[in-house]
Design an enzyme around this catalytic site. Structure first.
Site, PDB file in Angstrom:
ATOM      1  N   HIS A 145       0.811  -1.217   0.000  1.00 13.55           N
ATOM      2  CA  HIS A 145       0.000   0.000   0.000  1.00 13.55           C
ATOM      3  C   HIS A 145       0.845   1.269   0.000  1.00 13.55           C
ATOM      4  O   HIS A 145       0.326   2.374  -0.191  1.00 13.55           O
ATOM      5  CB  HIS A 145      -0.922   0.001   1.218  1.00 13.55           C
ATOM      6  N   ASP A 153      -2.210   1.952  -4.860  1.00 24.29           N
ATOM      7  CA  ASP A 153      -3.486   2.401  -4.326  1.00 24.29           C
ATOM      8  C   ASP A 153      -4.522   1.291  -4.395  1.00 24.29           C
ATOM      9  O   ASP A 153      -4.483   0.442  -5.295  1.00 24.29           O
ATOM     10  CB  ASP A 153      -3.993   3.619  -5.103  1.00 24.29           C
TER      11      ASP A 153
END
Length: 422
Positions: free
Chosen positions: A394, A398
């Site tokens: 992450h 995204d």
């Protein structure tokens, strides 16, 4: 008589120290030239150290789990004649079992693996000391436990006397174990304990898994996929071309789906150097295929998947998996992946949360195929369904992009003709 002292050889690639993983000989053993003396673990691979001479082992230079510097004394061997009294390095080491979880193209210029001499089987039963631990993989130990067999009584036919699955079967077949032993063992009280030192491959796996979970910001995304159409295509291609080109599993189709989907999502085919704060996106698609072996998880790499046909990918996956399971994959075959595909096949469960293979930013996990009733155009029909359980970093990926990427793979798998439309 003389003494031949062997130093820890220079493995290459600037490695200054290695971990002594396992001895295949002990003091007093007679050894022959090219017999494997020990396994050592580098940051990249497990390496066999063969003997350059015939002789008798008179001293060992370390214990399993000990980190030894290149050039330190590995072993001393008594030889006939004056011997080579000057300390020497062992002959070129042979790559044996590579790094995990990075489960291998073969470099023909590198030395082939030196076969370990098999133990001569003179019957199923062998006398060992009560405290002597026979060589065997964790899977073989569990198999023996399930069968109610004392492993120390089984003669091993593998390298350095290692007990194999077939040795257990031979032991049973020759009447050395009572057929009721598994049942009796299931109801007998147990008070035994076993301590297993975390060294070698298992230590490397533990370190890499811990590092991956501590450094990357993992998140997972699960999507259900209808694989009925692609399974029908696979069965058709196997019926038509299987005899001449080889059988296709689902994996080469998934590799192809990755290749096509990555054209629109190049951020998934990347490596992240978190120290330099640099993301490197790669045009080449080098797919790591996670493979389980007796010594742990390895990730051999299908290089340039973007340039391979289904059958080419299938053959390479099969070759690399076999090499990894047999401990023959080279260091180069277990490094350099850009994205990883992991599957436990029929044991894949419904959902999983795979751990990233750093420095990669995406791993696609394949769960098992099950038949379920589904509603299609208002009708309840039986379809073959499968989940993709995938994880992403992450820090650089995204959530929306990850979801769109997996949805793109889903579309390609559910409409398999689109896999081949350029």
């Amino acid at each position: 008589m003389g003494t031949h002292v062997i130093k820890m050889p220079d493995i290459g690639e600037g490695i200054a120290e290695v971990e002594l993983s396992q001895w295949h000989v002990k003091v007093g053993d007679l050894v022959v030239e090219d017999q494997v003396l020990a396994d050592v673990m580098t940051d990249k691979a497990m390496v066999d150290i063969p003997s350059p001479v015939h002789g008798k082992v008179i001293a060992l230079g370390g214990q399993p789990g000990e980190v030894m510097a290149v050039g330190s004394v590995l072993i001393s061997i008594e030889v006939e004649g004056a011997g080579n009294l000057k300390e020497s390095a062992a002959p070129a080491p042979v790559k044996a079992t590579p790094e995990a979880p990075k489960v291998e193209t073969v470099d023909e210029s590198k030395p082939a693996a030196v076969p370990r001499p098999a133990a001569v089987c003179q019957g199923p039963m062998v006398a060992r000391e009560a405290d002597e631990r026979p060589l065997a993989s964790p899977a073989v130990r569990k198999h023996a436990l399930d069968l109610g067999i004392q492993l120390r009584l089984v003669r091993g036919s593998g390298p350095a006397g290692r007990v194999l699955h077939e040795d257990l079967e031979a032991y049973l077949a020759q009447g050395q174990a009572n057929a009721s032993a598994p049942v009796a063992a299931a109801y007998a009280q147990r008070n035994d304990e076993e301590q297993i030192q975390v060294i070698g491959m298992r230590r490397k796996i533990a370190q890499r898994m811990q590092d991956a979970t501590q450094r990357a910001a993992h998140f997972s995304y699960v999507e259900e996929i209808d694989v009925t159409a692609i399974e029908e295509l696979r069965a058709h291609l196997n019926d038509k071309h299987g005899a001449s080109r080889g059988k296709l599993t689902l994996l080469p189709f998934l590799v192809r789906a990755l290749v096509v989907a990555l054209r629109d999502f190049p951020q998934m085919n990347a490596r992240y150097d978190d120290e330099a704060q640099v993301i490197t996106r790669l045009g080449a698609v080098h797919v790591g295929v996670a493979t389980q072996s007796d010594v742990g998880l390895m990730v051999p790499v299908v290089r340039h998947a973007e340039a391979r046909s289904l059958w080419d990918s299938a053959a390479e996956i099969s070759r690399l998996a076999s090499a990894a399971r047999n401990g023959k994959a080279s260091r180069d075959e277990l490094s350099g992946s850009t994205i990883t595909l992991t599957s436990l096949g029929a044991l894949g469960g419904i959902v999983s949360t795979p751990v990233l293979n750093l420095p990669e930013v995406a791993i696609v996990g394949v769960n098992k195929i099950v038949e379920r009733p589904m509603v299609v155009k208002g009708q309840v029909v039986i379809r073959k369904m499968m989940n993709l359980s995938s994880s992403f970093d992450h820090r650089v990926v995204d959530g929306m992009d990850a979801a769109l990427f997996i949805q793109a793979i889903r579309g390609l798998i559910e409409q398999p003709a689109t896999l081949f439309v350029e």
